[in-house]
Scaffold this motif. Sequence first.
Motif, PDB file in Angstrom:
ATOM      1  N   GLU A 541       0.821  -1.208   0.000  1.00 48.77           N
ATOM      2  CA  GLU A 541       0.000   0.000   0.000  1.00 48.77           C
ATOM      3  C   GLU A 541       0.864   1.270   0.000  1.00 48.77           C
ATOM      4  OE1 GLU A 541      -3.333   0.034  -0.196  1.00 48.77           O
ATOM      5  OE2 GLU A 541      -3.286  -2.157  -0.352  1.00 48.77           O
ATOM      6  N   LYS A 542       2.043   1.172   0.603  1.00 44.12           N
ATOM      7  CA  LYS A 542       2.912   2.349   0.696  1.00 44.12           C
ATOM      8  C   LYS A 542       3.969   2.404  -0.399  1.00 44.12           C
ATOM      9  CE  LYS A 542       2.545   3.011   5.716  1.00 44.12           C
ATOM     10  NZ  LYS A 542       3.310   3.093   6.999  1.00 44.12           N
ATOM     11  N   CYS A 543       4.334   1.242  -0.949  1.00 41.31           N
ATOM     12  CA  CYS A 543       5.397   1.194  -1.955  1.00 41.31           C
ATOM     13  C   CYS A 543       4.961   1.913  -3.227  1.00 41.31           C
ATOM     14  CB  CYS A 543       5.749  -0.261  -2.264  1.00 41.31           C
ATOM     15  SG  CYS A 543       7.049  -0.430  -3.511  1.00 41.31           S
ATOM     16  N   LYS A 544       5.793   2.825  -3.733  1.00 42.97           N
ATOM     17  CA  LYS A 544       5.515   3.594  -4.941  1.00 42.97           C
ATOM     18  C   LYS A 544       6.179   3.000  -6.181  1.00 42.97           C
ATOM     19  CE  LYS A 544       3.345   6.535  -2.334  1.00 42.97           C
ATOM     20  NZ  LYS A 544       1.861   6.544  -2.307  1.00 42.97           N
ATOM     21  N   GLY A 545       6.928   1.917  -5.970  1.00 46.48           N
ATOM     22  CA  GLY A 545       7.570   1.285  -7.109  1.00 46.48           C
ATOM     23  C   GLY A 545       8.730   2.069  -7.681  1.00 46.48           C
ATOM     24  N   CYS A 546       9.402   2.854  -6.835  1.00 45.83           N
ATOM     25  CA  CYS A 546      10.531   3.658  -7.338  1.00 45.83           C
ATOM     26  C   CYS A 546      11.765   2.807  -7.622  1.00 45.83           C
ATOM     27  CB  CYS A 546      10.871   4.778  -6.362  1.00 45.83           C
ATOM     28  SG  CYS A 546      11.570   4.206  -4.796  1.00 45.83           S
ATOM     29  N   GLY A 547      11.879   1.656  -6.943  1.00 51.36           N
ATOM     30  CA  GLY A 547      12.988   0.744  -7.187  1.00 51.36           C
ATOM     31  C   GLY A 547      14.291   1.099  -6.501  1.00 51.36           C
ATOM     32  N   LEU A 548      14.299   2.182  -5.700  1.00 47.76           N
ATOM     33  CA  LEU A 548      15.540   2.602  -5.054  1.00 47.76           C
ATOM     34  C   LEU A 548      16.036   1.549  -4.056  1.00 47.76           C
ATOM     35  CD1 LEU A 548      17.609   4.876  -4.868  1.00 47.76           C
ATOM     36  CD2 LEU A 548      16.216   5.918  -3.071  1.00 47.76           C
ATOM     37  N   CYS A 549      15.112   0.915  -3.336  1.00 49.25           N
ATOM     38  CA  CYS A 549      15.514  -0.109  -2.369  1.00 49.25           C
ATOM     39  C   CYS A 549      16.206  -1.282  -3.066  1.00 49.25           C
ATOM     40  CB  CYS A 549      14.315  -0.599  -1.567  1.00 49.25           C
ATOM     41  SG  CYS A 549      12.985  -1.293  -2.589  1.00 49.25           S
ATOM     42  N   GLY A 550      15.697  -1.656  -4.259  1.00 51.00           N
ATOM     43  CA  GLY A 550      16.305  -2.747  -5.004  1.00 51.00           C
ATOM     44  C   GLY A 550      17.702  -2.411  -5.475  1.00 51.00           C
ATOM     45  N   LYS A 551      17.903  -1.164  -5.878  1.00 54.66           N
ATOM     46  CA  LYS A 551      19.235  -0.740  -6.323  1.00 54.66           C
ATOM     47  C   LYS A 551      20.244  -0.752  -5.181  1.00 54.66           C
ATOM     48  CE  LYS A 551      17.524   2.279 -10.038  1.00 54.66           C
ATOM     49  NZ  LYS A 551      17.418   3.681 -10.527  1.00 54.66           N
ATOM     50  N   LYS A 552      19.788  -0.425  -3.975  1.00 52.14           N
ATOM     51  CA  LYS A 552      20.684  -0.332  -2.825  1.00 52.14           C
ATOM     52  C   LYS A 552      20.933  -1.673  -2.141  1.00 52.14           C
ATOM     53  CE  LYS A 552      21.301   4.212  -2.693  1.00 52.14           C
ATOM     54  NZ  LYS A 552      22.637   4.853  -2.750  1.00 52.14           N
ATOM     55  N   CYS A 553      20.050  -2.650  -2.349  1.00 56.41           N
ATOM     56  CA  CYS A 553      20.156  -3.929  -1.636  1.00 56.41           C
ATOM     57  C   CYS A 553      21.448  -4.663  -2.010  1.00 56.41           C
ATOM     58  CB  CYS A 553      18.959  -4.822  -1.965  1.00 56.41           C
ATOM     59  SG  CYS A 553      19.034  -6.438  -1.135  1.00 56.41           S
ATOM     60  N   PRO A 554      22.341  -4.884  -1.034  1.00 55.47           N
ATOM     61  CA  PRO A 554      23.619  -5.535  -1.353  1.00 55.47           C
ATOM     62  C   PRO A 554      23.485  -7.024  -1.659  1.00 55.47           C
ATOM     63  CG  PRO A 554      23.445  -5.210   1.005  1.00 55.47           C
ATOM     64  CD  PRO A 554      22.252  -4.532   0.392  1.00 55.47           C
ATOM     65  N   CYS A 579      17.617  -1.136   3.098  1.00 57.13           N
ATOM     66  CA  CYS A 579      16.396  -0.788   2.369  1.00 57.13           C
ATOM     67  C   CYS A 579      15.490   0.115   3.205  1.00 57.13           C
ATOM     68  CB  CYS A 579      15.650  -2.050   1.956  1.00 57.13           C
ATOM     69  SG  CYS A 579      15.199  -3.132   3.342  1.00 57.13           S
ATOM     70  N   ARG A 580      15.428  -0.175   4.495  1.00 54.31           N
ATOM     71  CA  ARG A 580      14.559   0.595   5.391  1.00 54.31           C
ATOM     72  C   ARG A 580      15.035   2.039   5.488  1.00 54.31           C
ATOM     73  NH1 ARG A 580      13.440  -0.877  11.760  1.00 54.31           N
ATOM     74  NH2 ARG A 580      11.413   0.167  11.950  1.00 54.31           N
ATOM     75  N   HIS A 581      16.359   2.225   5.533  1.00 57.89           N
ATOM     76  CA  HIS A 581      16.904   3.581   5.620  1.00 57.89           C
ATOM     77  C   HIS A 581      16.817   4.303   4.275  1.00 57.89           C
ATOM     78  CE1 HIS A 581      18.340   3.053   9.680  1.00 57.89           C
ATOM     79  NE2 HIS A 581      18.948   1.933   9.349  1.00 57.89           N
ATOM     80  N   THR A 582      16.770   3.532   3.185  1.00 59.75           N
ATOM     81  CA  THR A 582      16.724   4.119   1.852  1.00 59.75           C
ATOM     82  C   THR A 582      15.321   4.568   1.464  1.00 59.75           C
ATOM     83  OG1 THR A 582      18.576   2.743   1.122  1.00 59.75           O
ATOM     84  CG2 THR A 582      17.181   3.677  -0.595  1.00 59.75           C
ATOM     85  N   CYS A 583      14.313   3.803   1.867  1.00 60.64           N
ATOM     86  CA  CYS A 583      12.936   4.073   1.447  1.00 60.64           C
ATOM     87  C   CYS A 583      12.429   5.411   1.991  1.00 60.64           C
ATOM     88  CB  CYS A 583      12.020   2.942   1.921  1.00 60.64           C
ATOM     89  SG  CYS A 583      10.304   3.144   1.390  1.00 60.64           S
ATOM     90  N   LYS A 584      11.904   6.240   1.106  1.00 56.66           N
ATOM     91  CA  LYS A 584      11.399   7.557   1.492  1.00 56.66           C
ATOM     92  C   LYS A 584       9.922   7.531   1.848  1.00 56.66           C
ATOM     93  CE  LYS A 584      14.707   9.855  -1.607  1.00 56.66           C
ATOM     94  NZ  LYS A 584      14.864  10.758  -2.780  1.00 56.66           N
ATOM     95  N   PHE A 585       9.299   6.355   1.717  1.00 63.83           N
ATOM     96  CA  PHE A 585       7.848   6.266   1.901  1.00 63.83           C
ATOM     97  C   PHE A 585       7.463   5.376   3.087  1.00 63.83           C
ATOM     98  CE2 PHE A 585       8.935   6.605  -2.640  1.00 63.83           C
ATOM     99  CZ  PHE A 585       8.438   7.883  -2.892  1.00 63.83           C
ATOM    100  N   ASP A 586       8.446   4.996   3.921  1.00 62.16           N
ATOM    101  CA  ASP A 586       8.197   4.128   5.086  1.00 62.16           C
ATOM    102  C   ASP A 586       7.468   2.852   4.697  1.00 62.16           C
ATOM    103  OD1 ASP A 586       9.374   5.931   6.879  1.00 62.16           O
ATOM    104  OD2 ASP A 586       7.509   7.048   7.106  1.00 62.16           O
ATOM    105  N   ALA A 587       7.832   2.307   3.530  1.00 64.84           N
ATOM    106  CA  ALA A 587       7.155   1.107   3.046  1.00 64.84           C
ATOM    107  C   ALA A 587       7.810  -0.183   3.524  1.00 64.84           C
ATOM    108  CB  ALA A 587       7.114   1.122   1.511  1.00 64.84           C
ATOM    109  N   ILE A 588       9.007  -0.095   4.103  1.00 64.96           N
ATOM    110  CA  ILE A 588       9.711  -1.294   4.567  1.00 64.96           C
ATOM    111  C   ILE A 588       9.299  -1.582   6.004  1.00 64.96           C
ATOM    112  CG2 ILE A 588      11.935  -2.425   4.820  1.00 64.96           C
ATOM    113  CD1 ILE A 588      11.395  -1.550   1.971  1.00 64.96           C
ATOM    114  N   LEU A 589       8.713  -2.720   6.232  1.00 65.79           N
ATOM    115  CA  LEU A 589       8.247  -3.116   7.555  1.00 65.79           C
ATOM    116  C   LEU A 589       9.174  -4.167   8.150  1.00 65.79           C
ATOM    117  CD1 LEU A 589       4.434  -3.529   6.745  1.00 65.79           C
ATOM    118  CD2 LEU A 589       5.637  -1.467   7.506  1.00 65.79           C
ATOM    119  N   VAL A 590       9.364  -4.106   9.464  1.00 69.78           N
ATOM    120  CA  VAL A 590      10.141  -5.104  10.180  1.00 69.78           C
ATOM    121  C   VAL A 590       9.199  -5.865  11.085  1.00 69.78           C
ATOM    122  CG1 VAL A 590      12.094  -5.536  11.704  1.00 69.78           C
ATOM    123  CG2 VAL A 590      12.162  -3.608  10.138  1.00 69.78           C
ATOM    124  N   GLU A 591       9.150  -7.173  10.922  1.00 71.85           N
ATOM    125  CA  GLU A 591       8.185  -7.984  11.683  1.00 71.85           C
ATOM    126  C   GLU A 591       8.901  -9.079  12.453  1.00 71.85           C
ATOM    127  OE1 GLU A 591       5.828  -9.325   8.423  1.00 71.85           O
ATOM    128  OE2 GLU A 591       4.444  -7.613   8.559  1.00 71.85           O
TER     129      GLU A 591
END
Length: 591
Positions: A541-554, A579-591
């Motif tokens: 619901e929060k992910c905008k599909g910008c792909g920045l998290c995927g680019k940064k994921c080592p 990814c959590r620190h990279t995302c600008k939309f708080d779409a990364i959840l930790v469970e």
Amino acid sequence: MNREILVCCGTGCLANGAQAVVDAFSAAISGDGSISVKPAVKKTGCNGFCENGPIVTIYPDNITYYKVRPADVSEIIKSLDGAPVERLLYRDDSGNAVCSREENPFYAAQYKIALRNTGRIDPSSIQDYLDRGGYKGLEAALSMSPEEVIEQIETSGLRGRGGAGFPTGRKWRSCREVPSDIKYMLCNGDEGDPGAFMDRSILEGDPHSVLEGLIIGAYAIGARYGYFYIRDEYGLALSHMEEAIASARHSGFLGKNILGSDFHFDCEIVRGGGAFVCGESSALMSSIEGKPGEPRVKYTRSVEKGLFDQPTVLNNVETLANVPYILVHGGASFAKLGTEGSKGTKVFSLVGKVNRTGLVEVPMGATLRHLIFDIGGGIRDGGKFKGIQTGGPSGGCIPEELLDLEIDFDTLKANGSMMGSGGMIVMDETTCMVELSRYYLSFLAGESCGKCTPCREGLRCMLDILTRITEGHASMKDLDLLEDLAYTAKEASLCELGRTAANPVISTLTWFRDEYEAHIREHRCPAGVCTALIRYRIDPEKCKGCGLCGKKCPAGAIHGERKLPYRINPDSCIKCGLCRHTCKFDAILVE
């Protein structure tokens, strides 16, 4: 108007480019004959507000600039006879630009005694120190008898700032009363607590105050020689103290017939061996003697039989920095500050999840709430306060319900923590208290000298249990065993390293036991920190599909298509949190 341009050149500001700022000021001033500045530029010690460095102060205008870069220098120079450079001023909690430190909320509530000169003088200039009343305390002491000097220290109520809080005057008197032709006066500058930089800043920024305190102490106890034991990593502190000793000797404050009296005293520096345990008094003395830095059983106190088996007094840097002030202003003046059992002020390094971090000096008795929220500006990023670790790795965690606790030796100890040397680490809800205990036990177990079994074996056993808890492999029986080991180490260890090492465990079990039980019973880390007990997920619901998290994921664990929600492959995710620190939309959840 003659002006002083003071540039903070403590370790923090130097690391952030302060020397280039000094060079830029020097070049600008020397190339403009119309500028009346005396001296051209002065390099000072730490100003305390390290995260905002390099810091530049203009006197007598009393204007302080923050985060100054060489490119800002010409603008500051042009503003000397006009309006301040507003963009370089600090903004208070209301967003208003403030010119002076007195208006800056970080400095406004502080009361400086030990730090009275740091950030104000050139630490390599003895003349600067003399201009601020330096060595007046020594002059006053030499006009008294040693007994009268000790009486002033006793009247002040000064207690050791290195952690134990032993009354300084009582220690001096005990050594004075031991009959011996050879006695030693020592300074402990082997500050080793993670996150602590109080002693380093004083040694770097005002070495003569510590040296003067050492000389006064030597006069009081009857010592003729002394040593500074300084952490080897403190390169700037070592060089400034070497300069201070040389210039004091040249000026007649060290050596024979000091200031025309019949008192003789000299000293030298010994570099620390890099062991945390050498902060303990008997281990420190063994290290100075060239032996392994191991504590000894204190059947005999060091004031009776210490360095080279001679009567010895050991005080830490901050304790000695207070001594000249007390001799000039009187013990009663110092005793007016603080609480009934803890007089004067205390220097703290305020770090962690707090908006304003740095070096702070306040009267004893100030509350934790005042320190964290008034001076520190509250919790970073609007977070919720969870706890504060006081006293370094051997201290304890204080929870939110004790925020109004007064900070003094006895109150902190009564609530499961300690003053220590003055480290204060603020934590919010993203801190896992179990992992925090595991981290500190890992540090302390590695620093144990191994001489006694409760410390050598006990700390490693506790570390093993804590590791299993954070990995989800422990049982409730392990929690009971952890608590038993903690109290055993506290009671049976040879020195204070082992006796206090259990404080983080005991205090977090006292106040945050529910987190331990969540790790064990539910295999869950409430703070979302312990990697074995969490997983990362993207909220579609929060992910905008910008792909920045995927680019940064080592690990290449994040996949998806542009403008559509991305997904994390849990089998590939290494839970690094990038990814959590990279995302600008708080779409990364930790469970």
